[in-house]
Write a protein that holds these residues in place. Structure first.
Motif, mmCIF file in Angstrom:
data_model
loop_
_atom_site.group_PDB
_atom_site.id
_atom_site.type_symbol
_atom_site.label_atom_id
_atom_site.label_comp_id
_atom_site.label_asym_id
_atom_site.label_seq_id
_atom_site.Cartn_x
_atom_site.Cartn_y
_atom_site.Cartn_z
ATOM 1 N N ASP A 546 0.764 -1.119 -0.043
ATOM 2 C CA ASP A 546 -0.053 -0.003 -0.080
ATOM 3 C C ASP A 546 0.915 1.144 0.237
ATOM 4 O O ASP A 546 2.162 1.080 0.007
ATOM 5 C CB ASP A 546 -0.882 -0.140 1.383
ATOM 6 C CG ASP A 546 -0.252 -0.021 2.455
ATOM 7 O OD1 ASP A 546 0.811 0.423 2.811
ATOM 8 O OD2 ASP A 546 -1.059 -0.307 3.507
ATOM 9 N N ARG A 547 0.341 2.519 0.106
ATOM 10 C CA ARG A 547 0.883 3.721 -0.224
ATOM 11 C C ARG A 547 2.100 3.884 0.936
ATOM 12 O O ARG A 547 3.294 4.130 0.380
ATOM 13 C CB ARG A 547 0.035 4.930 -0.003
ATOM 14 C CG ARG A 547 0.657 6.169 -0.167
ATOM 15 C CD ARG A 547 -0.388 7.470 -0.067
ATOM 16 N NE ARG A 547 -0.936 7.522 1.303
ATOM 17 C CZ ARG A 547 -0.058 8.074 2.418
ATOM 18 N NH1 ARG A 547 1.081 8.773 1.913
ATOM 19 N NH2 ARG A 547 -0.451 8.183 3.475
ATOM 20 N N ILE A 548 1.836 3.512 2.011
ATOM 21 C CA ILE A 548 3.002 3.711 3.253
ATOM 22 C C ILE A 548 3.979 2.646 3.231
ATOM 23 O O ILE A 548 5.182 3.078 3.040
ATOM 24 C CB ILE A 548 2.370 3.791 4.697
ATOM 25 C CG1 ILE A 548 1.437 4.945 4.820
ATOM 26 C CG2 ILE A 548 3.293 3.755 5.666
ATOM 27 C CD1 ILE A 548 1.841 6.266 4.847
ATOM 28 N N ALA A 549 3.557 1.428 3.045
ATOM 29 C CA ALA A 549 4.723 0.189 2.800
ATOM 30 C C ALA A 549 5.597 0.529 1.556
ATOM 31 O O ALA A 549 6.696 0.187 1.444
ATOM 32 C CB ALA A 549 3.619 -1.063 2.704
ATOM 33 N N PHE A 550 4.868 0.917 0.382
ATOM 34 C CA PHE A 550 5.585 1.166 -0.822
ATOM 35 C C PHE A 550 6.696 2.253 -0.565
ATOM 36 O O PHE A 550 7.761 2.076 -0.918
ATOM 37 C CB PHE A 550 4.590 1.490 -2.197
ATOM 38 C CG PHE A 550 5.401 1.641 -3.269
ATOM 39 C CD1 PHE A 550 5.709 0.310 -4.064
ATOM 40 C CD2 PHE A 550 5.850 2.907 -3.959
ATOM 41 C CE1 PHE A 550 6.252 0.459 -5.222
ATOM 42 C CE2 PHE A 550 6.602 2.634 -4.853
ATOM 43 C CZ PHE A 550 6.671 1.631 -5.788
ATOM 44 N N GLN A 551 6.319 3.411 -0.045
ATOM 45 C CA GLN A 551 7.176 4.247 0.300
ATOM 46 C C GLN A 551 8.364 4.051 1.178
ATOM 47 O O GLN A 551 9.272 4.213 1.105
ATOM 48 C CB GLN A 551 6.542 5.728 0.661
ATOM 49 C CG GLN A 551 7.299 6.884 0.936
ATOM 50 C CD GLN A 551 7.831 7.404 -0.285
ATOM 51 O OE1 GLN A 551 7.229 7.519 -1.137
ATOM 52 N NE2 GLN A 551 9.227 7.847 -0.441
ATOM 53 N N LYS A 552 7.964 3.231 2.339
ATOM 54 C CA LYS A 552 9.027 2.768 3.042
ATOM 55 C C LYS A 552 10.172 1.759 2.275
ATOM 56 O O LYS A 552 11.192 1.921 2.671
ATOM 57 C CB LYS A 552 8.368 1.958 4.096
ATOM 58 C CG LYS A 552 9.471 1.496 5.479
ATOM 59 C CD LYS A 552 8.835 0.581 6.279
ATOM 60 C CE LYS A 552 9.800 0.348 7.410
ATOM 61 N NZ LYS A 552 10.857 -0.339 6.736
ATOM 62 N N ALA A 553 9.368 0.961 1.279
ATOM 63 C CA ALA A 553 10.619 0.222 0.747
ATOM 64 C C ALA A 553 11.395 1.196 0.006
ATOM 65 O O ALA A 553 12.473 0.740 -0.216
ATOM 66 C CB ALA A 553 9.624 -0.595 -0.303
ATOM 67 N N LEU A 554 10.840 2.055 -0.530
ATOM 68 C CA LEU A 554 11.793 3.147 -1.298
ATOM 69 C C LEU A 554 12.908 3.666 -0.351
ATOM 70 O O LEU A 554 13.801 3.916 -0.483
ATOM 71 C CB LEU A 554 10.781 4.173 -1.965
ATOM 72 C CG LEU A 554 10.160 3.690 -3.425
ATOM 73 C CD1 LEU A 554 9.172 5.018 -3.605
ATOM 74 C CD2 LEU A 554 11.066 3.227 -4.127
ATOM 75 N N ASP A 555 12.191 4.190 0.877
ATOM 76 C CA ASP A 555 13.086 4.905 1.868
ATOM 77 C C ASP A 555 14.392 3.920 2.159
ATOM 78 O O ASP A 555 15.132 4.232 2.727
ATOM 79 C CB ASP A 555 12.187 5.218 2.901
ATOM 80 C CG ASP A 555 11.417 6.569 2.590
ATOM 81 O OD1 ASP A 555 11.582 7.146 1.671
ATOM 82 O OD2 ASP A 555 10.247 6.715 3.513
#
Length: 894
Positions: A546-555
């Motif tokens: 989801d949005r948060i998990a995807f951004q965390k994977a990028l981070d």
């Protein structure tokens, strides 16, 4: 074109994206191996730093004078900026025309800016022309021509620059913000200056300012690129060593008082409103600077509580930016709201979010993510020669560091406790300056038969300029440039074209891609705006994250990624596989969450409602309507009604039809082999399959337009923005493209060295900027000229433009002009390879357009073979000066 770095707040919301843009330079810290950096201080005090970067046969110089708007007297704001302008008016032994011609012959990439603490002069040139750029800077350090006649000429141009910024409501807000934050200090005024100040300013004061501050012991020269450091240093010593040092006066002190806390209520001509809260943060010299820098990144994170206002439907966009100065800095929390919403309510929401972050502390993982992104950006800065020179200049001349590495080391040491302490100390809502900028729509565009005023004020054409002996090679050398870019091009079984350019200049890899598409052609009737809704939904992650998990994977890997018809990911080389995996997951398996669809749909509809009434949009709409016939696909536009009528299935259907591998090109560039790149791209994109036959993606040819004139009212502007344009009867593949492009570099492609700049700016002072261009596509093309001036001068400027265009059609350009235009275009080929980003962008653009990968080399041969008569004939054949349409945004022209 000279440029001043005015740090103003500007938020750009379009139908394709809603994104914050703050005109503060991104501070990427480049770290070079010690052996590639040579430093010296000459006996006269000039500090020199030479950074070798073999990315391309290009060199960039930045001459940093440690003087800026801080040293401008309070009664003459903009004095430093005026001096920056006068440095382009010539020096003893180097006239303005000579400077312009030489710079154009080296590729035309020269510039300047004025900041609070520094004034910078930039050159980016082929490495073999570095000595010419150094000659110019050494002459300018010896003296400047500050005559009353020259200042009278330049005053008109700089006052047009003032009018340009005063026509921007966000800039007007910025000036009020500076007064509130820094009243009684040198920071109270930005670098721009005012018309009353320039009207009072005389040449003697300019001369005194130059004599006081422009000295070798008040300057830092940074050189970066594919150069021999020791040989270059010897050249610098020879050219600059004999310039005498000066006794420098004391600098004005910055004594910060209390902030004049207040809430401002202003209007904006943007299609949306802005709610802003501004804080005084630490400057470069503060021990808290690194912690504040990380804090700003945390607050701007898409996983942060501020951005959470967007998916909650409370803001069109929300974010935070940090704009530091030497002794202080400005932090901005910004939220964008639709024209029908309550900006004060959003302001309170933002205050509540920030208060909670201060009270509860920021998340530890966001601090670590911010540090990873900052440290990764340092590696990416090696991918641009001019960016590297600018980065070192900022570190040394603005921040007062010994090298950019100091910033990197300081960021690495920041702890969660440091960030929370900075938040408690500096995010003081009681000492903040808040503002609500409410959107003010345009009036109804007005069409007319005439253009206003008679054709007059047409000065004579420029005469050839004799160049100094040391610069002869800049114009005399017309050689076929070496095209050193040799990518590996393959096509995967699914039709996806892959272009790989290996370059190990840094430990990074960038992937950029584009799907050949056109929403005007591929959107079903009544579904206008579906592409915009899709673009917004793509930022909500993938089917597996989801949005948060995807951004965390990028981070977790310090990556920057975006999906859409244009898509990209940038990563450190050791995270290349993971970065591509995430990009493909987002691009090929988007989440498109049903729960978030209504929010996104409403946000896009609200943005569209504001856009349909905004002056900038109405100007572009008026231009398209004047150029293209009724019913042309390019005239389709979304409305709030078409967006609100969409279903999630409409979005998914559009995605399935448009996103397809057989219309996609991916470019991989950086520290990766072609074999490795192909294996990874095939691994994650190889199973992608097209659905149905290929759709039409090229607009039909456009017929010749008829002349017209339209004025789009914009009460916020004091200056008119003018576009003259017409459709052309050829496309990008026509042989005459090269003759037209060569002629445009005589007419309007190279700052002072071209006819339009000399006539409109240098000689007449009617404009600050004028540009002309051929926009050549696969099926249709447009010629346009754009400028901005006072309303009473619109017709005068137009008359000069028409005179110059007709002369291009009736008289062959002079041998000197033709030689200079060829030299500029030939030098621009190696200069276009000065960064990995420009290399990748060029490869992608050529692939999508259908041009050969080695098109720059083909173009160079064509330019070399052209003569003046062929240029004249092409202009005579294709341009119809009587059919130009005119669109003006601002007050009614006279």
């Amino acid at each position: 074109m000279d440029r001043k770095r005015v740090r103003l707040l500007a938020v750009s919301v379009s139908l394709l994206a809603i994104a914050l843009v703050v005109a503060a330079r991104t501070r990427r810290r480049a770290v070079q191996p010690a052996e590639s950096v040579v430093r010296a201080t000459l006996s006269n005090g000039l500090r020199v730093v030479i950074v070798r970067d073999p990315l391309a046969p290009v060199a960039a110089t930045v001459m940093n004078y440690l003087v800026g708007s801080d040293e401008s007297p309070a009664e003459f704001p903009g004095l430093a900026h005026a001096e920056e302008h006068m440095m382009f008016r010539g020096s003893p032994g180097l006239s303005a025309d000579q400077l312009a011609d030489i710079a154009a012959a080296m590729g035309g990439q020269f510039d300047a800016d004025t900041q609070q603490a520094v004034t910078q002069y930039f050159f980016t040139v082929p490495a073999e022309d570095l000595d010419v750029a150094l000659h110019i800077e050494s002459i300018r350090m010896r003296g400047a021509l500050e005559t009353p006649a020259l200042w009278d000429q330049e005053r008109g141009a700089i006052e047009q620059e003032v009018a340009q910024d005063l026509s921007n409501p966000e800039y007007v807000f910025y000036t009020k913000l500076l007064t509130a934050m820094y009243h009684g200090t040198p920071y109270e005024h930005d670098a721009l200056g005012t018309r009353p100040s320039f009207d009072r300013l005389g040449a003697p004061m300019l001369e005194k300012f130059y004599d006081t501050w422009y000295a070798p012991n008040d300057a830092i020269l940074v050189i970066a690129g594919d150069v021999d450091p020791q040989k270059t240093l010897a050249e610098v010593k020879s050219l600059f060593g004999g310039i005498a040092a000066k006794k420098l006066p004391a600098r004005p002190a910055v004594r910060l008082g209390a902030v004049d806390a207040q809430t401002l209520h202003l209007t904006t001509d943007l299609p949306y409103g802005l709610a802003v809260i501004s804080f005084r943060l630490p400057g470069y010299g503060s021990p808290d600077f690194a912690a504040a820098d990380v804090l700003a990144d945390v607050l701007s994170s898409q996983r942060g509580s501020l951005y959470a206002l967007v998916p909650a439907g409370k803001a069109l966009y929300a974010g935070f930016s940090f704009d530091p100065l030497p002794e202080s800095g400005l932090g901005y929390a910004v939220g964008a709201f639709p024209k029908s919403a309550d900006g004060s309510a959003l302001l309170q929401e933002i205050k509540g979010v920030l208060a909670a972050d201060v009270k509860n502390g920021v998340p530890a993982d966001l601090v670590e993510a911010a540090k990873r992104h900052e440290l990764a950006s340092a590696e990416f800065e090696k991918n641009s020669i001019s960016g590297l020179a600018n980065d070192w200049s900022t570190a040394l001349a603005v921040e007062g560091r010994q090298s950019p590495r100091q910033d990197v080391d300081a960021i690495a040491k920041v702890t969660l406790a440091d960030v929370d302490r900075a938040a408690r100390r500096y995010l003081a809502l009681d000492d903040a300056v808040a503002a609500v900028l409410s959107p003010q729509p345009s009036g109804k565009p007005m069409s007319g038969k005439g253009f206003g005023g008679a054709e007059s004020f047409a000065p004579a054409s420029p005469k050839p300029v004799a160049l100094p002996a040391w610069s002869h090679k800049a114009l005399a050398r017309l050689e076929l440039p070496s095209f050193k870019i040799h990518p590996v091009v393959t096509t995967l079984p699914n039709g996806l074209k892959l272009i790989v350019q290996q370059d190990a200049v840094s430990d990074t890899v960038s992937v950029i891609g584009r799907i050949k598409s056109d929403p005007d052609l591929e959107t079903s009737p009544g579904r206008e705006g579906v592409s915009s809704v899709l673009d917004q939904l793509l930022s909500y992650g993938s089917q597996s994250l989801d949005r948060i998990a995807f951004q965390k994977a990028l981070d977790d890997i310090g990556a920057d990624e975006s999906a859409g018809a244009s898509f990209s990911v940038s990563v450190l080389a050791d995270s290349f596989d993971r970065g591509v995996q995430l990009l493909a997951d987002n691009q090929l398996h988007p989440g498109l969450p049903a729960a978030d669809f209504p929010t996104v749909q409403h946000q896009v509809a609200s943005a569209v409602a504001g856009q349909l009434r905004s002056p900038d949009y109405l100007r572009e709409r008026a231009l398209d309507a004047a150029l293209f016939p009724a019913g042309d696909p390019s005239l389709r536009e979304p409305t709030p009604q078409t967006v609100e009528s969409l279903t999630l299935n409409d979005v998914k259907d559009y995605y399935q039809r448009v996103f397809r591998p057989d219309l996609t090109t991916i470019v991989v560039i950086g520290d990766v082999s072609p074999a490795q790149a192909r294996a990874v791209i095939t691994k994650y994109f190889g199973a992608w399959r097209p659905l149905g036959p290929q759709p039409a993606t090229d607009l039909p040819p456009a017929p010749a337009n008829q002349p017209s004139a339209t004025t789009v009212p914009d009460s916020s502007r004091v200056q008119d923005s003018v576009t003259l344009a017409e459709t052309l009867g050829l496309n990008r593949f026509h042989p005459d493209y090269y003759a037209l492009e060569l002629g445009n570099n005589v007419l309007g492609g190279g700052f002072y060295a071209t006819r339009l700049y000399r006539d409109l700016r240098e000689n007449a002072g009617l404009v600050y900027y004028v540009g002309s261009s051929f926009q050549m596509g696969r099926t249709r093309s447009i010629y346009s000229v754009s400028y901005a001036c006072d309303p009473e001068n619109v017709s005068k400027a137009r008359a000069i433009i028409l005179r110059d265009l007709r002369q291009m059609q009736t008289q062959p350009v002079s041998p000197a002009e033709l030689q200079q235009a060829k030299a500029m275009l030939l030098r621009q080929i190696p200069l276009s390879a000065e960064s990995l980003g420009s290399i990748a962008g060029g490869l992608l653009s050529r692939s999508i357009t259908g041009l050969p990968i080695d098109e720059p080399e083909i173009a160079a041969r064509r330019y070399l073979a052209l003569n003046a008569e062929q240029v004249r004939a092409a202009f005579a054949k294709w341009l119809r000066t009587a059919d130009l349409v005119q669109v003006v945004e601002g007050p009614s022209p006279r």
